[in-house]
Design an enzyme around this catalytic site. Sequence first.
Site, mmCIF file in Angstrom:
data_model
loop_
_atom_site.group_PDB
_atom_site.id
_atom_site.type_symbol
_atom_site.label_atom_id
_atom_site.label_comp_id
_atom_site.label_asym_id
_atom_site.label_seq_id
_atom_site.Cartn_x
_atom_site.Cartn_y
_atom_site.Cartn_z
ATOM 1 N N TYR A 199 33.676 31.991 4.335
ATOM 2 C CA TYR A 199 33.994 33.160 5.164
ATOM 3 C C TYR A 199 35.411 33.041 5.723
ATOM 4 O O TYR A 199 36.197 34.001 5.681
ATOM 5 C CB TYR A 199 32.981 33.276 6.300
ATOM 6 C CG TYR A 199 33.075 34.561 7.090
ATOM 7 C CD1 TYR A 199 32.441 35.723 6.641
ATOM 8 C CD2 TYR A 199 33.792 34.624 8.278
ATOM 9 C CE1 TYR A 199 32.527 36.905 7.366
ATOM 10 C CE2 TYR A 199 33.884 35.793 9.006
ATOM 11 C CZ TYR A 199 33.254 36.931 8.543
ATOM 12 O OH TYR A 199 33.330 38.101 9.255
ATOM 13 N N LYS A 203 38.522 35.574 4.860
ATOM 14 C CA LYS A 203 39.174 36.371 5.896
ATOM 15 C C LYS A 203 40.650 36.001 6.041
ATOM 16 O O LYS A 203 41.491 36.872 6.300
ATOM 17 C CB LYS A 203 38.433 36.214 7.225
ATOM 18 C CG LYS A 203 37.029 36.831 7.216
ATOM 19 C CD LYS A 203 37.050 38.315 6.869
ATOM 20 C CE LYS A 203 35.658 38.938 6.925
ATOM 21 N NZ LYS A 203 35.667 40.393 6.623
#
Length: 294
Positions: A199, A203
Site C-alpha cells: 500500500y 501510494k
Amino acid sequence: MKTLKILDKNLLYHLQRSLTRSASHPNQAGKMTIEQTIQYRAASVSDLTGKVALVTGGTRGIGRAISIALGAAGAVVVVCGRDQVCAELVIEDIVSNEGKAFFVQADLSEEDAVDTLIERVVGKFGSLDILVNNAGIDADAPALTYDLTDWRRVLRFNLEVPFRLSQAAAEHYAPRGGGVIVNVASVLGFVGVQEACSYVAAKHGLVGLTKELAIEWSKKGIRVNAVAPGLIQTDMTSELWRNEGAKAYVSQRIPVGRIGQPSDIGGAVVFLASDAAAFIHGETIVIDGGFLGT
C-alpha cells in the site's frame, strides 16, 4: 556558480533526455501565453455545472463523499463501483440536493472493465470532464513474509489502474482542449507504517505519477493533481478507529484532535476540479488534520 551535483545516473539520463527533446522541438518547448493585462477576476471554487465527473470507488467511504460534493457543485456524477445497492444510496443523496447522478457498474479487478470504463462513460454521457481515481484496496502483512500475489494485486489496483484510466481519459481530453484528473493518494504516499509495504509503495508511486502526468500533459490543457487523506473514518479503516488505542493515537499524532471524515476530502477534490485551481498542476494536497506536521 555552484556546481550541481547529481548522484543518481538515472536522474541525469532523464534530465539530459528532457533537454534534448526540448532542444529538438523549440517551438513546442518555448510555447507560452502571456496575458496583455494582469488578471484579478475571481474564479469560482465550487461551480462545476454541467461537467461530467467519474468517481471510481464512488459508492462508499471517501468516494461516496467525493461523489456527493461534486454533485453539490453542479457536476453530473457518474458513480462507479461494484455494489448497485450502495450506489443507489449515493445517488439518492445527490438527487435529494437537486443534483444529477448515475451508476456505472464496473469491477476494476477485471482487465476488460479497466479497458472499457472511460469509453463506456463517454459513450453514455457524451463527454467526460473530471476523473477521480479513488478506488483502492489493501492487504496488510509483514514485508519479510509478504505474499507476492498480494503485492501484485495491490500495486495493480492502486497504481496501475489509475494510470490506465488516466491514459484513457487523457486520450479523450486532449482533442477537446483539456480536462481534470484527481488521484486519491494517502499520507502513506509520504511516510511508511508497519506491515503496509504494498500500500505504501503504491501510494508513493501515485504521488510520483501525479507529478509526471502533470508535466507531460499540462500543455494539452489536462490538469493532474491529487489529494492525500490521513486517518479517515471509513469501513476500510474501521479496525483503526474502533479500538481504544485509536483515541491515544489521535490525541498524540493528529494536532486537530479528531479522526477525519469522508466529507473532509470532498471539498478539496471540488476545488482541484474547479477553475480556481487552473494554475495548479502536479500537486498533492494533504488532508490529515496536521499529522505530517508532527
